[in-house]
Design an enzyme around this catalytic site. Structure first.
Site, PDB file in Angstrom:
ATOM      1  CE  LYS A   1      -6.896   3.463  -3.198  1.00  0.00           C
ATOM      2  NZ  LYS A   1      -6.829   4.375  -2.062  1.00  0.00           N
ATOM      3  CG  PHE A   2      -2.674   4.385  -7.773  1.00  0.00           C
ATOM      4  CD1 PHE A   2      -2.736   4.380  -6.207  1.00  0.00           C
ATOM      5  CD2 PHE A   2      -3.128   5.439  -8.448  1.00  0.00           C
ATOM      6  CE1 PHE A   2      -2.810   5.663  -5.785  1.00  0.00           C
ATOM      7  CE2 PHE A   2      -3.402   6.515  -7.945  1.00  0.00           C
ATOM      8  CZ  PHE A   2      -3.241   6.615  -6.347  1.00  0.00           C
ATOM      9  CD  GLU A   3      -1.229  -4.000 -11.410  1.00  0.00           C
ATOM     10  OE1 GLU A   3      -0.717  -4.086 -10.207  1.00  0.00           O
ATOM     11  OE2 GLU A   3      -0.983  -4.906 -12.247  1.00  0.00           O
TER      12      GLU A   3
ATOM     13  CG  ASP B   1       1.800  10.687  -8.299  1.00  0.00           C
ATOM     14  OD1 ASP B   1       0.494  10.247  -8.067  1.00  0.00           O
ATOM     15  OD2 ASP B   1       2.598  10.718  -7.473  1.00  0.00           O
TER      16      ASP B   1
ATOM     17  CD  GLU C   1       3.368   7.324  -0.424  1.00  0.00           C
ATOM     18  OE1 GLU C   1       3.194   8.626  -0.546  1.00  0.00           O
ATOM     19  OE2 GLU C   1       3.425   6.412  -1.284  1.00  0.00           O
TER      20      GLU C   1
ATOM     21  CG  ASP D   1      11.405  14.193  -2.252  1.00  0.00           C
ATOM     22  OD1 ASP D   1      11.032  13.411  -2.903  1.00  0.00           O
ATOM     23  OD2 ASP D   1      11.850  15.376  -2.648  1.00  0.00           O
TER      24      ASP D   1
ATOM     25  CE  LYS E   1      -3.962  19.461 -16.732  1.00  0.00           C
ATOM     26  NZ  LYS E   1      -4.576  20.160 -15.669  1.00  0.00           N
TER      27      LYS E   1
ATOM     28  CG  ASP F   1      -2.439   2.913 -14.857  1.00  0.00           C
ATOM     29  OD1 ASP F   1      -1.512   3.557 -14.365  1.00  0.00           O
ATOM     30  OD2 ASP F   1      -3.555   3.113 -14.621  1.00  0.00           O
TER      31      ASP F   1
HETATM   32  C1  LIG Z   1      -0.110   7.161  -7.782  1.00  0.00           C
HETATM   33  S1  LIG Z   1       0.434   6.422  -6.473  1.00  0.00           S
HETATM   34  C2  LIG Z   1       0.806   4.777  -6.488  1.00  0.00           C
HETATM   35  C3  LIG Z   1       0.894   4.285  -5.100  1.00  0.00           C
HETATM   36  C4  LIG Z   1       1.138   2.740  -5.121  1.00  0.00           C
HETATM   37  N1  LIG Z   1       2.301   2.406  -5.581  1.00  0.00           N
HETATM   38  C5  LIG Z   1      -0.005   2.074  -5.713  1.00  0.00           C
HETATM   39  O1  LIG Z   1       0.316   1.639  -6.886  1.00  0.00           O
HETATM   40  O2  LIG Z   1      -0.961   1.868  -5.456  1.00  0.00           O
HETATM   41  C6  LIG Z   1       2.255   7.054  -6.535  1.00  0.00           C
HETATM   42  C7  LIG Z   1       2.772   7.438  -4.786  1.00  0.00           C
HETATM   43  O3  LIG Z   1       3.928   7.923  -4.842  1.00  0.00           O
HETATM   44  C8  LIG Z   1       4.040   8.875  -3.655  1.00  0.00           C
HETATM   45  N2  LIG Z   1       5.123   9.609  -4.218  1.00  0.00           N
HETATM   46  C9  LIG Z   1       5.378  10.522  -5.287  1.00  0.00           C
HETATM   47  N3  LIG Z   1       6.447  10.983  -5.413  1.00  0.00           N
HETATM   48  C10 LIG Z   1       7.130  10.769  -4.196  1.00  0.00           C
HETATM   49  C11 LIG Z   1       8.334  10.980  -3.672  1.00  0.00           C
HETATM   50  N4  LIG Z   1       9.256  11.824  -4.244  1.00  0.00           N
HETATM   51  N5  LIG Z   1       8.787  10.403  -2.574  1.00  0.00           N
HETATM   52  C12 LIG Z   1       8.028   9.477  -1.760  1.00  0.00           C
HETATM   53  N6  LIG Z   1       6.651   9.210  -2.314  1.00  0.00           N
HETATM   54  C13 LIG Z   1       6.500   9.890  -3.482  1.00  0.00           C
HETATM   55  C14 LIG Z   1       2.694   9.548  -3.655  1.00  0.00           C
HETATM   56  O4  LIG Z   1       2.381  10.066  -2.416  1.00  0.00           O
HETATM   57  C15 LIG Z   1       1.763   8.376  -4.129  1.00  0.00           C
HETATM   58  O5  LIG Z   1       1.206   7.706  -2.854  1.00  0.00           O
END
Ligand SMILES: C[S@@+](CC[C@H](N)C(=O)[O-])C[C@H]1O[C@@H](n2cnc3c(N)ncnc32)[C@H](O)[C@@H]1O
Length: 231
Positions: free
Chosen positions: A211-213, A137, A87, A114, A141, A173
């Site tokens: 949480k996002f779900e 994410d 993360e 990353d 767009k 979702d």
């Molecule tokens: C929409 S959130 C979902 C978080 C969690 N999985 C949830 O469902 O509650 C997407 C997460 O992916 C992380 N993220 C996106 N690209 C990433 C990457 N290349 N490496 C590590 N984390 C990443 C973001 O920081 C973010 O916390």
């Protein structure tokens, strides 16, 4: 304290994330200072020896674990599996460390970096039983679609680190993103869709609500689970 430097120049140019320097609570800050040494993997150019973390029956990688609720819950439920979470969101890493320490987990390791670079640089080939990506994410767009994590090149990279028949589990979702993921994975001849009817599977029991779900469901979004095996 062995936290890596958080210099944005060390990250690759193409990013699936925006690093929000959100406010950190005192508890998260404390956890980063005190528990990183127990759970953290510092990013380096060295390939990891996963056996050094203990003798586990399986290894599961979660990309983008957010606040870590789900990851910690799963790790607590499956103590014989090594969970590695990646993360970039620092407060989320802090929160996860707090939860992990409170449950005295011995089968969890965290990477604050990353995921694309981590997997490419630090994971040996054929080492993972499952990769889970929950609510990535969606980059709604069209001009941002290139920032989506699920793309052919990244799925090839995941294929390198998955064992034969290892699983790629994605949940989202955002239906257009689910369709996008199906399109990418179906176009690859080294993944097999495990859905029995149609494109999607029932939510596997091991996946916990994130949480996002919850947020997605509140907004009336339908959640889709995708499960593919590396062949
Ligand atoms: C929409 S959130 C979902 C978080 C969690 N999985 C949830 O469902 O509650 C997407 C997460 O992916 C992380 N993220 C996106 N690209 C990433 C990457 N290349 N490496 C590590 N984390 C990443 C973001 O920081 C973010 O916390």
């Amino acid at each position: 304290m062995s936290l890596q430097k958080h210099n944005k120049d060390t990250y690759p140019a193409i990013r699936s994330f925006v690093r929000h320097h959100g406010r950190m609570t005192a508890g998260q800050r404390h956890a980063l200072g005190c528990y990183w040494q127990d759970y953290g993997i510092d990013f380096s150019r060295q390939v990891l020896n996963l056996k050094a973390f203990g003798d586990f029956s399986q290894v599961v990688l979660e990309i983008g674990f957010g606040n870590g609720e789900t990851l910690v819950d799963m790790a607590a439920s499956y103590p014989d599996i090594l969970f590695i979470g990646v993360e970039v969101h620092r407060p989320g890493v802090g929160r996860t460390l707090m939860l992990a320490q409170a449950r005295d987990l011995k089968n969890l390791r965290l990477v604050e970096y990353d995921a694309v670079a981590f997997i490419d640089t630090m994971l040996p080939a054929n080492c993972l039983d499952r990769v889970q990506i929950y609510f990535p994410d969606p980059w709604h767009k069209r001009r941002h679609h290139k920032r989506r994590l699920i793309q052919n090149a990244f799925c090839q990279q995941l294929h390198r680190v998955l064992k034969l028949q290892g699983l790629l589990h994605i949940a989202t979702d955002w239906f257009p993103y689910a369709e996008h993921c199906i399109k990418v994975l179906v176009s690859m001849d080294n993944y097999r869709n495990l859905a029995v009817a149609g494109d999607y599977v029932e939510k596997p029991d091991y996946r916990r609500e994130t949480k996002f779900e919850r947020r997605g469901r509140r907004l009336g979004h339908e959640v889709k689970d995708l499960l593919f095996a590396a062949t």
